[in-house]
Design an enzyme around this catalytic site. Structure first.
Site, mmCIF file in Angstrom:
data_model
loop_
_atom_site.group_PDB
_atom_site.id
_atom_site.type_symbol
_atom_site.label_atom_id
_atom_site.label_comp_id
_atom_site.label_asym_id
_atom_site.label_seq_id
_atom_site.Cartn_x
_atom_site.Cartn_y
_atom_site.Cartn_z
ATOM 1 N N VAL A 12 0.831 -1.208 0.000
ATOM 2 C CA VAL A 12 0.000 0.000 0.000
ATOM 3 C C VAL A 12 0.869 1.264 0.000
ATOM 4 O O VAL A 12 0.609 2.215 -0.751
ATOM 5 C CB VAL A 12 -0.987 0.009 1.192
ATOM 6 C CG1 VAL A 12 -1.860 1.261 1.164
ATOM 7 C CG2 VAL A 12 -1.871 -1.235 1.169
ATOM 8 N N LYS A 100 -6.494 -1.212 9.340
ATOM 9 C CA LYS A 100 -7.793 -1.530 9.970
ATOM 10 C C LYS A 100 -7.639 -2.062 11.394
ATOM 11 O O LYS A 100 -8.489 -1.822 12.244
ATOM 12 C CB LYS A 100 -8.561 -2.521 9.101
ATOM 13 C CG LYS A 100 -7.807 -3.806 8.879
ATOM 14 C CD LYS A 100 -8.091 -4.475 7.558
ATOM 15 C CE LYS A 100 -6.994 -5.508 7.315
ATOM 16 N NZ LYS A 100 -7.098 -6.245 6.108
ATOM 17 N N VAL A 127 -11.563 0.315 5.553
ATOM 18 C CA VAL A 127 -12.746 -0.541 5.327
ATOM 19 C C VAL A 127 -13.107 -0.490 3.842
ATOM 20 O O VAL A 127 -13.321 0.593 3.292
ATOM 21 C CB VAL A 127 -13.964 -0.063 6.153
ATOM 22 C CG1 VAL A 127 -15.140 -1.018 5.975
ATOM 23 C CG2 VAL A 127 -13.615 0.077 7.621
ATOM 24 N N GLY A 129 -11.238 -1.082 1.269
ATOM 25 C CA GLY A 129 -10.145 -0.653 0.379
ATOM 26 C C GLY A 129 -10.471 0.633 -0.357
ATOM 27 O O GLY A 129 -10.592 1.691 0.253
ATOM 28 N N ILE A 131 -13.243 1.441 -1.920
ATOM 29 C CA ILE A 131 -14.666 1.834 -2.003
ATOM 30 C C ILE A 131 -14.929 2.994 -1.040
ATOM 31 O O ILE A 131 -14.602 2.893 0.138
ATOM 32 C CB ILE A 131 -15.608 0.667 -1.592
ATOM 33 C CG1 ILE A 131 -15.240 -0.613 -2.331
ATOM 34 C CG2 ILE A 131 -17.064 1.031 -1.832
ATOM 35 C CD1 ILE A 131 -15.993 -1.849 -1.808
ATOM 36 N N GLY A 182 -1.775 -16.831 -4.546
ATOM 37 C CA GLY A 182 -1.508 -15.578 -3.824
ATOM 38 C C GLY A 182 -2.765 -14.785 -3.501
ATOM 39 O O GLY A 182 -2.687 -13.647 -3.056
ATOM 40 N N GLU A 185 -3.769 -15.525 2.124
ATOM 41 C CA GLU A 185 -2.520 -15.501 2.892
ATOM 42 C C GLU A 185 -2.109 -16.936 3.248
ATOM 43 O O GLU A 185 -2.957 -17.826 3.342
ATOM 44 C CB GLU A 185 -2.745 -14.753 4.213
ATOM 45 C CG GLU A 185 -3.322 -13.370 4.079
ATOM 46 C CD GLU A 185 -2.249 -12.299 4.022
ATOM 47 O OE1 GLU A 185 -1.058 -12.637 4.215
ATOM 48 O OE2 GLU A 185 -2.611 -11.145 3.771
ATOM 49 N N LYS A 200 -13.765 -4.612 10.465
ATOM 50 C CA LYS A 200 -14.302 -3.612 9.529
ATOM 51 C C LYS A 200 -15.741 -3.234 9.890
ATOM 52 O O LYS A 200 -16.098 -2.052 9.852
ATOM 53 C CB LYS A 200 -14.199 -4.140 8.096
ATOM 54 C CG LYS A 200 -12.740 -4.268 7.623
ATOM 55 C CD LYS A 200 -12.652 -5.088 6.344
ATOM 56 C CE LYS A 200 -11.232 -5.173 5.821
ATOM 57 N NZ LYS A 200 -11.079 -6.190 4.755
ATOM 58 N N GLY A 297 -5.949 -4.557 -2.465
ATOM 59 C CA GLY A 297 -5.072 -4.356 -3.625
ATOM 60 C C GLY A 297 -4.332 -3.034 -3.529
ATOM 61 O O GLY A 297 -4.819 -2.072 -2.934
#
Ligand code: HSE
Length: 400
Positions: A12, A100, A127, A129, A131, A182, A185, A200, A297
């Site tokens: 990120v 988060k 929360v 990502g 959106i 991938g 996790e 979240k 992502g």
């Protein structure tokens, strides 16, 4: 020009630098000034990276630089992110985060520190990502009484459930493939058991009510027991199975929970597939509204962090009101929560089942190998006691 620092140059954090670099002109127009990445904190060096000369290993370099007005905390986890965030906010430096865990654990305390020091703790990326959700709850829906929030807030589990539905494959096999590719996790517990979605929904619940929903008070149930047989029944019911994170107001009390639900094919959330997230909100004036997109992502999450940076840059020296306080929320006792339940039990238990669950809707035909039904709405306690008396194979809550 506003100088910023990034804490943590992983997926990120490097995405934040990329968004700022790629959309430099748009960001300058919207912020009214240029946003410049001056420092990047990480334990590692990044030879060959366009920002390699800005990397520092010492947080004090950032804290003691009077030009830094905004920090992006993209480290994740509680330590040292919590201490770094508190120190920055206490000096009037705004913090924009995708973390988060930290927001769910210490959100109201950090917001309070930001308010006291006329800066901001912003967490749009924490929360859903990319959106837009936090601003929606904080600003856009403020004229509403929000009566229900239902979300698909974890991409990993939605990917697994979608694959199970489409391919008829068992959970273990789909999880293994998702890990190899991938998408999941290596240690998938937080996703699979619903803990990630629980954090979240606790954040969203707190924004709706203004009081603090502790993530520890969110009942969580994972997807590990959902089978290919469950999906076969769901298909016959023209339904799908989703891991929902829900928040409800009941009387003057509230509850949040995460659990798999059988959801009717006509519900807008039933067609949210793969890694996508979505949140369905029922308000008393607007009625229903839904938010959809990539919940994880690099670039989607970084885009939300940078959106916060732009907002913070326009509010330097001013606190943007966020009414999430440290007052504890009045949480409804889990046993009193009401749902309908989809139940599978052995053949031969028909009479006893229908005596215990009066008015149940029978789904299985005479030639079926199990007795399958959907109960009327009932409390968790009532269901648990009757299911124990009957002896069942499995149950999934139902959302209509
Ligand atoms: N593990 C999370 C998910 C990442 O699968 O949705 C985004 O919070």
């Amino acid at each position: 020009m506003v100088n910023i620092a990034i804490l943590g140059y992983g997926t990120v954090g490097s995405g934040v630098a990329e968004v700022i670099g790629t959309n430099k002109k748009e960001i300058k127009n919207k912020a009214g000034q240029e946003i410049m990445v001056k420092h990047i904190l990480d334990l590692r060096d990044f030879p060959g990276d366009p920002y390699e000369d800005r990397v520092t290993h010492d947080f004090n370099t950032i804290l003691n630089d009077p030009e830094i007005r905004i920090i992006c905390e993209t480290m994740g986890g509680l330590k040292p992110a919590y201490d770094f965030t508190k120190e920055a906010l206490s000096r009037g430096i705004s913090v924009c985060t995708s973390n988060k865990e930290l927001v769910a654990a210490h959100g109201p305390e950090l917001i309070k520190i930001a308010r006291e020091h006329k800066c901001n703790y912003l967490f749009e990326a924490a929360v859903g990502g990319g959106i837009p959700l936090i601003r929606v709850f904080n600003n856009c829906l403020t004229a509403e009484r929000i009566e229900a929030v239902t979300g698909i807030l974890n991409g990993t589990t939605n990917y697994i459930l979608t694959k199970m539905q489409n391919e008829g494959s068992p959970f273990d096999e789909v999880l293994k493939t998702a890990q190899e590719k991938g998408y999941a996790e290596r240690n998938p517990e937080a996703d699979i058991e619903g803990y990630d979605a629980g954090r979240k929904i606790a954040i969203l619940a707190s924004l709706v009510s203004g009081k603090n929903m502790r993530y520890e008070d969110v009942y969580t149930e994972g997807i590990g027991k959902i089978s290919a047989t469950d999906f076969a029944y769901a298909k016959k019911m023209n339904s799908s199975i989703k891991l929902f994170a829900i928040f409800r107001e009941v009387g003057r009390k509230y509850y949040a929970m995460v659990a798999p639900f059988i959801v009717d094919g006509a519900h807008p959330l039933s067609s949210v597939n793969g890694v996508f997230n979505a949140v369905f909100v029922h308000c008393n004036m607007l009625d229903d509204t839904m938010y959809y997109g990539r919940g994880a992502g690099k670039l989607p999450t970084a885009s939300a962090v940078v959106g916060d940076v732009i907002d913070a840059s326009k509010h330097i020296g001013t606190h943007i009101i966020c009414r999430w306080t440290e007052d504890p929320m009045d949480v409804l006792d889990f046993d009193r929560i009401r749902h309908k339940f989809f139940v599978r039990c052995e053949k031969g238990k028909e009479d006893k089942a229908l005596e215990l669950f009066k008015g149940a809707r029978v789904l299985s035909g005479a030639d079926a190998i199990e007795f399958v039904f959907v109960t009327n709405e009932m409390t968790e306690k009532d269901f648990r006691e009757k299911a124990a008396e009957l002896g069942i194979i499995s149950r999934i809550r139902v959302m209509e």
